[in-house]
Enzyme design. Structure first.
Site, PDB file in Angstrom:
ATOM      1  N   ARG A  40       0.807  -1.213   0.000  1.00 36.23           N
ATOM      2  CA  ARG A  40       0.000   0.000   0.000  1.00 36.23           C
ATOM      3  C   ARG A  40       0.845   1.270   0.000  1.00 36.23           C
ATOM      4  NH1 ARG A  40      -4.219  -0.133   3.240  1.00 36.23           N
ATOM      5  NH2 ARG A  40      -4.225   1.676   4.607  1.00 36.23           N
ATOM      6  N   LEU A  93      -7.018   5.333   1.724  1.00 36.46           N
ATOM      7  CA  LEU A  93      -6.576   3.973   1.454  1.00 36.46           C
ATOM      8  C   LEU A  93      -7.303   3.093   2.463  1.00 36.46           C
ATOM      9  CD1 LEU A  93      -2.770   4.357   0.745  1.00 36.46           C
ATOM     10  CD2 LEU A  93      -4.350   3.023  -0.648  1.00 36.46           C
ATOM     11  N   SER A  94      -8.135   2.210   1.978  1.00 29.93           N
ATOM     12  CA  SER A  94      -9.001   1.417   2.851  1.00 29.93           C
ATOM     13  C   SER A  94      -8.183   0.476   3.728  1.00 29.93           C
ATOM     14  CB  SER A  94     -10.001   0.617   2.019  1.00 29.93           C
ATOM     15  OG  SER A  94     -10.776   1.469   1.221  1.00 29.93           O
ATOM     16  N   ALA A  95      -8.796   0.036   4.811  1.00 32.92           N
ATOM     17  CA  ALA A  95      -8.155  -0.894   5.729  1.00 32.92           C
ATOM     18  C   ALA A  95      -7.771  -2.173   4.992  1.00 32.92           C
ATOM     19  CB  ALA A  95      -9.088  -1.218   6.880  1.00 32.92           C
TER      20      ALA A  95
END
Length: 388
Positions: A40, A93-95
């Protein structure tokens, strides 16, 4: 320790934490490899935003690389805010756990053509492309600035992904015709029929449903409908081009209530602590979709606060003798609506959130529990009531 070594260590720790908490989907082992190949941090902007209890404050990679990395790798269930609009988060930015869960729900296979709706930073499009293959993913982003940044990151990662600027909610088919899978990264209360029309019969649509939950729909063989089960409890940012979702938190409740005195007050014969059950919370989300419910610790004990984002509110807090008291006001008695839905959930046998699903047709959408054909139903949105 250099930044590269520090990030490598954080990636390793994240993978191990995903393992410890069971967040790696057993049916999609490819996700471990994709996360390792496309971490990420390769898709994160140089400025993140952290909530300090009062406001969002910037974390700049050049100024505080450790703090930036802490925010980015805060944990398997932690998202990282990447953009503010009007002082509120508008992209993230999603989990990691949620990203893995939703891509697992997509049942993605090599060669599938994928429409990723809501590019954001480009990470989920990259992961989907790692699985589906070169030239198999098109991703749409309404924010031209974000689309350009994501396009550059995807290119730097060596991925053949078509990243276009456009409104994925209101648009039609992406270039190239129907897709096998549609993956949405922002929340919608009602599914645009254009999404169903864009997916081949038998294909899947995975999307965050309103304020709470994500759903996987399968398009019917004749393309006339789509239905499927709730998959989890994801909370995503809403569609920026659609109706605003009610805000959460004490400030939103205070705005709704203002200085209004209760119009109704009574004692309750049930323990409000039961509202900590997330399966009940989800059932309330289905039955009273515009009710925002949260708890707040006060000097006299824990209070449960409810509002509809407009003018109706309710509060449950301990009375002088410890008995829970319900106070409410506004055009509707939203506290009573929540209690009625609570009783209905108990009458249904206290089903868990995975026992609910959604059906979408061109004319109506509804949630159901237990059985899509014979179970209880609740209308979604403002369209027609579901037929019995």
């Amino acid at each position: 320790m250099g930044e590269h070594e520090d990030l490598a260590g954080r990636r390793t720790r994240l993978a191990a934490e995903m393992e410890r908490c069971g967040a790696w989907p057993a049916d999609s082992p490819w996700l471990r490899e994709a996360f390792a190949a496309l971490p990420r941090d390769r898709f994160a902007p140089d400025r993140l935003w952290r909530w300090d209890g009062w406001a969002y404050v910037p974390l700049d990679r050049a100024v505080d690389p450790g703090g930036w990395a802490d925010e980015l790798y805060g944990g398997v269930h932690s998202a990282a805010v990447t953009q503010l609009t009007g002082g509120l988060p508008s992209s993230s930015l999603s989990a990691p756990s949620v990203v893995a869960d939703m891509l697992d729900s997509l049942r993605l296979e090599p060669g599938h053509r994928v429409w990723d709706v809501g590019t954001g930073q480009g990470w989920t499009a990259a992961l989907a492309a790692w699985r589906a293959g070169p030239g198999r993913v098109v991703t749409t982003e309404v924010d031209e600035h974000l689309a350009a940044l994501a396009r550059a990151r995807l290119s730097d990662a060596g991925l053949d992904v078509e990243a276009v600027t456009g409104n994925g909610t209101g648009g039609g088919l992406p270039r190239g015709g129907p897709v096998d899978r549609l993956h949405a990264t922002y929340a919608v209360e009602t599914v645009p029929w254009s999404w169903v029309a864009a997916v081949r019969p038998g294909g899947r649509i995975v999307y965050p449903w309103g304020r709470l939950g994500h759903v996987a729909l399968t398009v019917a063989d004749d393309g006339s409908s789509a239905r499927g089960w709730v998959q989890g409890l994801a909370q995503f940012m809403g569609d920026r081009t659609g109706p605003a979702q009610p805000s959460t938190g004490p400030a939103a409740y205070a705005r709704v209530r203002a200085d209004a005195e209760p119009e109704a007050r009574r004692a309750l014969d049930r323990d409000p602590a039961g509202l900590e059950d997330w399966h009940l919370r989800f059932a309330l989300r289905v039955a009273v979709p515009d009710a925002v419910l949260f708890t707040e610790q006060r000097e006299d004990g824990q209070a449960v606060l409810v509002h509809d984002g407009d003018r109706s509110w309710a509060e449950i807090r301990p009375g002088a003798d410890g008995t829970p008291l319900l106070s409410q006001g506004g055009p509707r008695l939203i506290g009573d609506e929540v209690l009625t839905a609570w009783s209905q959930w108990e009458d249904l046998g206290r089903p868990d959130l995975y026992d609910y699903g959604v059906t979408v047709t061109p004319d109506a959408q509804w949630a159901w529990q237990g059985d899509p054909d014979t179970g209880p139903r609740w209308p979604i949105g403002t369209g027609p009531e579901p037929a019995d």
